[in-house]
Design an enzyme around this catalytic site. Structure first.
Site, PDB file in Angstrom:
ATOM      1  N   GLU A   1      45.520  31.112  31.261  1.00  0.00           N
ATOM      2  CA  GLU A   1      44.749  30.027  30.653  1.00  0.00           C
ATOM      3  C   GLU A   1      43.270  30.288  30.865  1.00  0.00           C
ATOM      4  O   GLU A   1      42.854  30.767  31.917  1.00  0.00           O
ATOM      5  CB  GLU A   1      45.192  28.696  31.300  1.00  0.00           C
ATOM      6  CG  GLU A   1      44.244  27.540  31.192  1.00  0.00           C
ATOM      7  CD  GLU A   1      44.016  27.048  29.766  1.00  0.00           C
ATOM      8  OE1 GLU A   1      44.989  26.927  29.000  1.00  0.00           O
ATOM      9  OE2 GLU A   1      42.839  26.798  29.437  1.00  0.00           O
TER      10      GLU A   1
ATOM     11  N   CYS B   1      50.454  24.055  17.157  1.00  0.00           N
ATOM     12  CA  CYS B   1      49.984  22.761  16.655  1.00  0.00           C
ATOM     13  C   CYS B   1      49.382  22.918  15.262  1.00  0.00           C
ATOM     14  O   CYS B   1      48.812  21.996  14.716  1.00  0.00           O
ATOM     15  CB  CYS B   1      48.977  22.148  17.624  1.00  0.00           C
ATOM     16  SG  CYS B   1      47.602  23.238  17.997  1.00  0.00           S
TER      17      CYS B   1
END
Ligand code: SAH
Length: 461
Positions: free
Chosen positions: A342, A418
């Site tokens: 991340e 998404c």
């Protein structure tokens, strides 16, 4: 042949990204605000490009059978719930179709209609919500003054910084309204002024509220343009009476910026965080933490990802774009070892902390770009992967990241997305490099909005 100011009749057949209706005539598409799928309308062309135009609604000739009464009186001004006037079943159909269309048009895939055709792609019906309102566990309300000088809180009108007073948002939890009422009465009583963007004066900018669906713990955080809140003990006294109140915080933001939160936190009462669960994993959430906003659907999404990963306990798994490690920890329960990557350092701190409080030891987190960390560890350390999970932001995966995935040859790739357009683009690449789509599962994480989440399983050919 179409020109500005022309009037024409349209059947609305689709929805644009901002919730506007789309109708077609002679090969041209027209975007019309305030219409829904199924409306037959008379419109006037406002602006015409080569293959599309923008038109204004003049008259609904016959309303769509799928029109729903809006729950919220402000839905039009707010723009947050683009689909609230469309029946929920239709919202789901629209989203499923959007994913399917993108996979077919952008990805060039052929999606079989039959569920049991194992040769083709197994495209599952979208997972919707039983209660498609009140699902958000986080809300951020700007505080300001109306033209009569009264303190108000609500939301910004679409594409503006004008606050519309509304304490009851139908996407959020019921207790939000009580909290806002307490905060405003407190400010009125002790003459504490809302922040004014123009002058940079005033104190209270935003009220951030987080709610743990599983634990019923509440966090209230006032974002202030200063280093302290006068009479804060009086506010604490009132807020504390609400059942579940667990954390009352201040966040300092003295910058002239659209970014809501500053860096510095001050604890007024209780813990610095609330806890919540997704499945049996506990998470600590601070005001600054990224945490999925719809926990009910998040659980379903992660269960799908876990199911697709098909873990037996022997697998090395990479979770790229891991945020606070939510998916990593979910997978770690069934894998041999999970590596999470991340870009945001504070998210990785949260991830490590969450691994600790759950006693999960077979995970390791790296801070950095997926497209840099993954090649590094693969090329230098020869780390391998049985399963790679990616959950990138809307722009999708970086090419370097996809190339490395292909080189590492994992048995399975689970792509959580998404944005189904960039998903389709990335899948097209992976499928040209020896992978095959096995299953597709759209999930409705954001009812009333145009967004749709998708989980895809790819296997090696
Ligand atoms: N999987 C997590 C978060 C997904 S959101 C969850 O389900 O909660 C996407 C995440 O990707 C964000 O946390 C963002 O900070 C991170 N990100 C964006 N670009 C990145 C990159 N190039 N490399 C690694 N992480 C990135």
């Amino acid at each position: 042949m179409f020109r500005k100011n022309m009037e024409l009749e349209l059947l609305i057949e689709d929805i644009g990204v901002n919730g506007e209706g789309i109708g077609k005539a002679e090969g041209a598409a027209f975007f019309v605000k305030d219409t829904v799928i199924g409306d037959r309308v008379l419109v006037k062309i406002m602006k015409m490009k080569k293959h599309y135009g923008y038109a204004r609604l003049l008259k609904v000739l016959s309303p769509s059978p799928y029109r729903a009464e809006p729950m919220c009186s402000c839905y039009r001004q707010c723009g947050g719930c683009q689909l609230q006037v469309l029946d929920y079943m239709q919202q789901l159909q629209y989203k499923e179709k959007k994913v399917r269309n993108n996979l077919e048009r952008i990805g060039g895939f052929r999606i079989e209609e039959t569920e049991n055709d194992r040769q083709g792609i197994l495209f599952h019906p979208i997972i919707g919500m039983e209660e498609p309102f009140f699902y958000r566990n986080k809300a951020q309300f700007p505080v300001g003054t109306n033209k009569d000088g009264r303190i108000i809180t609500g939301f910004y009108a679409a594409r503006s910084h004008h606050i519309i007073s509304n304490r009851k948002c139908f996407l959020g939890v019921g207790v939000n309204e009580q909290i806002l009422t307490i905060v405003i009465s407190f400010m009125e009583q002790y003459r504490i002024f809302p922040y004014d963007e123009e002058s940079g004066k005033g104190l209270v900018r935003h009220v951030l509220i987080r709610y743990g669906f599983a634990t019923q713990e509440i966090m209230v955080c006032l974002v202030i343009n200063g280093c302290g809140l006068p009479q804060s003990e009086k506010l604490v006294e009132e807020l504390q009476k609400l059942p579940g109140m667990a954390s009352i915080m201040l966040n300092v933001n003295q910058k002239n910026t659209n970014v809501i939160l500053g860096e510095r936190m001050i604890n007024l009462w209780g813990r610095d965080y609330i806890t919540d669960y997704i499945g049996n994993i506990q998470y600590q959430i601070s005001p600054l933490s990224f945490y999925q906003v719809n926990p009910v659907q998040t659980k379903k999404l992660y269960e799908t990802a876990l199911d697709y990963a098909c873990l037996t306990g022997n697998e090395i798994v990479w979770d790229l774009y891991c945020g606070i490690g939510t998916i990593s920890l979910f997978l770690a329960q069934k894998a041999k070892h999970v590596f999470g990557v991340e870009i945001i350092a504070s998210a990785i701190e949260d991830a490590r902390n969450n691994a600790n409080i759950n006693g999960i030891e077979n995970v390791e987190f790296f801070v950095g770009k997926a497209e840099e960390i993954l090649p590094q560890w693969y090329e230098r350390e020869k780390l391998r992967a049985d399963v790679i999970v990616v959950d990138p932001p809307r722009k999708g995966c970086d090419m370097k990241c996809l190339e490395t995935i292909v080189k590492m040859q994992p048995e399975r790739v689970v792509y959580v997305s998404c944005d189904s357009a960039t998903l389709a683009r990335d899948l097209k690449y992976l499928c040209g490099q020896g992978y095959q789509i096995r299953e597709v599962q759209p999930v409705d994480m954001f009812p009333q909005t145009t967004h749709v989440e998708t989980c895809v399983l790819l296997g090696r050919k």
